[in-house]
Design a protein around this motif. Structure first.
Motif, PDB file in Angstrom:
ATOM      1  N   GLN A 145       0.840  -1.207   0.000  1.00 45.88           N
ATOM      2  CA  GLN A 145       0.000   0.000   0.000  1.00 45.88           C
ATOM      3  C   GLN A 145       0.868   1.248   0.000  1.00 45.88           C
ATOM      4  O   GLN A 145       1.858   1.328   0.728  1.00 45.88           O
TER       5      GLN A 145
ATOM      6  N   ALA B  85      -4.663   6.452  -8.412  1.00 42.49           N
ATOM      7  CA  ALA B  85      -5.130   5.755  -7.206  1.00 42.49           C
ATOM      8  C   ALA B  85      -5.971   4.546  -7.588  1.00 42.49           C
ATOM      9  O   ALA B  85      -6.553   4.485  -8.668  1.00 42.49           O
TER      10      ALA B  85
ATOM     11  N   ARG C  91       0.736   5.812  -1.311  1.00 40.85           N
ATOM     12  CA  ARG C  91      -0.141   6.940  -1.626  1.00 40.85           C
ATOM     13  C   ARG C  91       0.320   7.642  -2.901  1.00 40.85           C
ATOM     14  O   ARG C  91       1.509   7.623  -3.235  1.00 40.85           O
TER      15      ARG C  91
ATOM     16  N   ILE D 217      -6.847   0.016  -6.682  1.00 35.05           N
ATOM     17  CA  ILE D 217      -6.250  -1.307  -6.510  1.00 35.05           C
ATOM     18  C   ILE D 217      -5.905  -1.817  -7.900  1.00 35.05           C
ATOM     19  O   ILE D 217      -6.770  -1.863  -8.782  1.00 35.05           O
TER      20      ILE D 217
ATOM     21  N   GLN E 258      -2.351  12.272   0.856  1.00 30.89           N
ATOM     22  CA  GLN E 258      -2.847  12.729   2.153  1.00 30.89           C
ATOM     23  C   GLN E 258      -2.976  14.242   2.190  1.00 30.89           C
ATOM     24  O   GLN E 258      -2.165  14.924   1.587  1.00 30.89           O
TER      25      GLN E 258
ATOM     26  N   GLU F 158      -2.019  -1.455  -3.916  1.00 33.26           N
ATOM     27  CA  GLU F 158      -3.055  -0.433  -3.720  1.00 33.26           C
ATOM     28  C   GLU F 158      -2.425   0.942  -3.585  1.00 33.26           C
ATOM     29  O   GLU F 158      -1.512   1.143  -2.771  1.00 33.26           O
ATOM     30  N   VAL F 159      -2.924   1.870  -4.390  1.00 36.96           N
ATOM     31  CA  VAL F 159      -2.508   3.262  -4.292  1.00 36.96           C
ATOM     32  C   VAL F 159      -3.662   4.059  -3.688  1.00 36.96           C
ATOM     33  O   VAL F 159      -4.753   4.149  -4.266  1.00 36.96           O
ATOM     34  N   LEU F 160      -3.406   4.613  -2.501  1.00 40.14           N
ATOM     35  CA  LEU F 160      -4.420   5.427  -1.833  1.00 40.14           C
ATOM     36  C   LEU F 160      -4.258   6.885  -2.282  1.00 40.14           C
ATOM     37  O   LEU F 160      -3.193   7.284  -2.770  1.00 40.14           O
ATOM     38  N   ALA F 161      -5.301   7.659  -2.096  1.00 36.80           N
ATOM     39  CA  ALA F 161      -5.246   9.074  -2.458  1.00 36.80           C
ATOM     40  C   ALA F 161      -4.162   9.776  -1.636  1.00 36.80           C
ATOM     41  O   ALA F 161      -3.824   9.347  -0.529  1.00 36.80           O
TER      42      ALA F 161
END
Ligand SMILES: [Cu+2]
Length: 367
Positions: free
Chosen positions: A283, A340, A285, A342, A367, A362-365
């Motif tokens: 994971q 962003a 960002r 999966i 922060q 997974e790339v999260l938004a």
């Protein structure tokens, strides 16, 4: 520990007195890793499903993962390098990331440091730790060789069950990043009593060497936000040190007509010891500097082409979304994800996709 009496390479000798106290005047450290070889039951598909697509296993996939009267299934007896917090070997050290899976601990150092790899053999088979890239004398090679060395210099060749041995590895300039590398490079270390069987049985791990002046106190590179490790390998359980034991536990030993199919069922096309998307997702960002260390070992089937969906990487200044591995090669690929979601992360060799060499990240938004 035999560190005080052992021979040291000239480039390290000056700093040795300080190194024994932890840090040299120039900031070089002795980094000690307490690692046990332990036997485990390892499940290549702990979630029991095909997770890249989110489906139950189909008939072609069950060949590799379903147990049966004469099939081992997805759980194999293996031996792994497991890191402990200190020389009491009481407390297992938390992993850097769950996606590391079957890999041994991440051994880390900065150029100029020394690595002490304290190997305790808690398994039933002889083991060693043989590193790539770093400096070692003959007593720290971790591989029996016809090299004319004496008893003292061959103690590293085979650590027997119950024994503990400390390998000393120097980290000179030539073990670290070259002119066209980024701030860190990755090497493999692995057991080398019977290299083929040892590595297929699970004794392999990554080692990161960071450029001098580019390391945080824990030797991670300063200019990277997150690091992930991917070992793409067709782990051949037919070559396992424990194959006979595992066959003995089956309800029915595979007969001669079934030999080819049985062997096929034991070819585990895995990433970090996981098949069919079962690897815990790395994971990150959007906008982070992400470094992927990508590795393999193995045979002529270990020609892998790891492919990231959704984002691209830079490798030595070249833009890619597929990178190439040959047996026992390692590479570093840097990603600054901008998409962003999966995403699939899989070997692009068709046979390997079908056999389970697939995962997700997974790339999260931001922060
Ligand atoms: Cu592949």
């Amino acid at each position: 520990m035999t560190f005080m009496t052992r021979r040291v390479p000239v480039f390290l000798a000056a700093g040795l007195g300080f190194a024994l106290m932890g840090l040299t005047a120039a900031g070089a450290a002795t980094r000690t890793f307490y690692v046990a070889a332990e036997e485990v039951e390892w499940d290549y598909a702990p979630e029991g499903r095909e997770l890249m697509m989110g489906m139950d296993f189909d008939d072609d996939q069950t060949v590799f993962v379903a147990p049966g009267p004469s099939r081992i299934g997805s759980t194999y007896h293996k031996v792994r390098y497991i890191e402990y917090t200190d020389d009491t070997f009481n407390e297992v050290k938390p992993r850097e990331d769950a996606s590391l899976g079957i890999l041994g601990p991440v051994v880390r150092a900065e150029v100029g440091d020394t690595i002490a790899f304290v190997l305790r053999n808690m398994s039933t088979v002889p083991v060693t730790a043989h590193p790539h890239g770093v400096f070692y004398d003959k007593d720290s090679e971790g591989a029996p060789t016809n090299d004319g060395t004496s008893d003292a210099d061959s103690k590293d060749d085979m650590i027997m069950p119950g024994e503990t041995y400390t390998y000393h590895w120097g980290v000179p300039e030539r073990a670290g990043p070259g002119p066209n590398d980024g701030s860190s490079v990755v090497w493999l270390y692995h057991s080398h009593v019977h290299s083929i069987q040892d590595t297929n049985s699970g004794l392999v791990g990554p080692m990161v060497i960071t450029r001098k002046g580019m390391a945080n106190p824990d030797a991670t590179p300063k200019d990277v936000d997150r690091e992930f490790f991917s070992f793409f390998s067709v782990l051949n359980e037919n070559e396992s040190l424990f194959l006979d034991d595992m066959i003995a536990k089956l309800d029915a030993a595979p007969d001669e007509d079934d030999a080819d199919d049985f062997e096929e069922s034991n070819l585990m096309h895995s990433i970090n010891g996981y098949v069919y998307g079962n690897m815990p997702m790395p994971q990150m960002r959007v906008g982070e500097k992400v470094r992927w260390y990508v590795m393999t070992l193995g045979t002529e089937v270990d020609l892998h082409t790891p492919h990231w969906h959704g984002n691209t990487v830079l490798m030595n200044g070249h833009r890619k979304d597929v990178v190439e591995l040959l047996p026992a090669t390692t590479l570093v690929a840097d990603m600054v994800p901008d998409a962003a979601g999966i995403w699939m992360y899989h070997c692009h060799v068709n046979d390997h996709i079908a056999a389970g060499m697939t995962g997700r990240y997974e790339v999260l938004a931001a922060q």
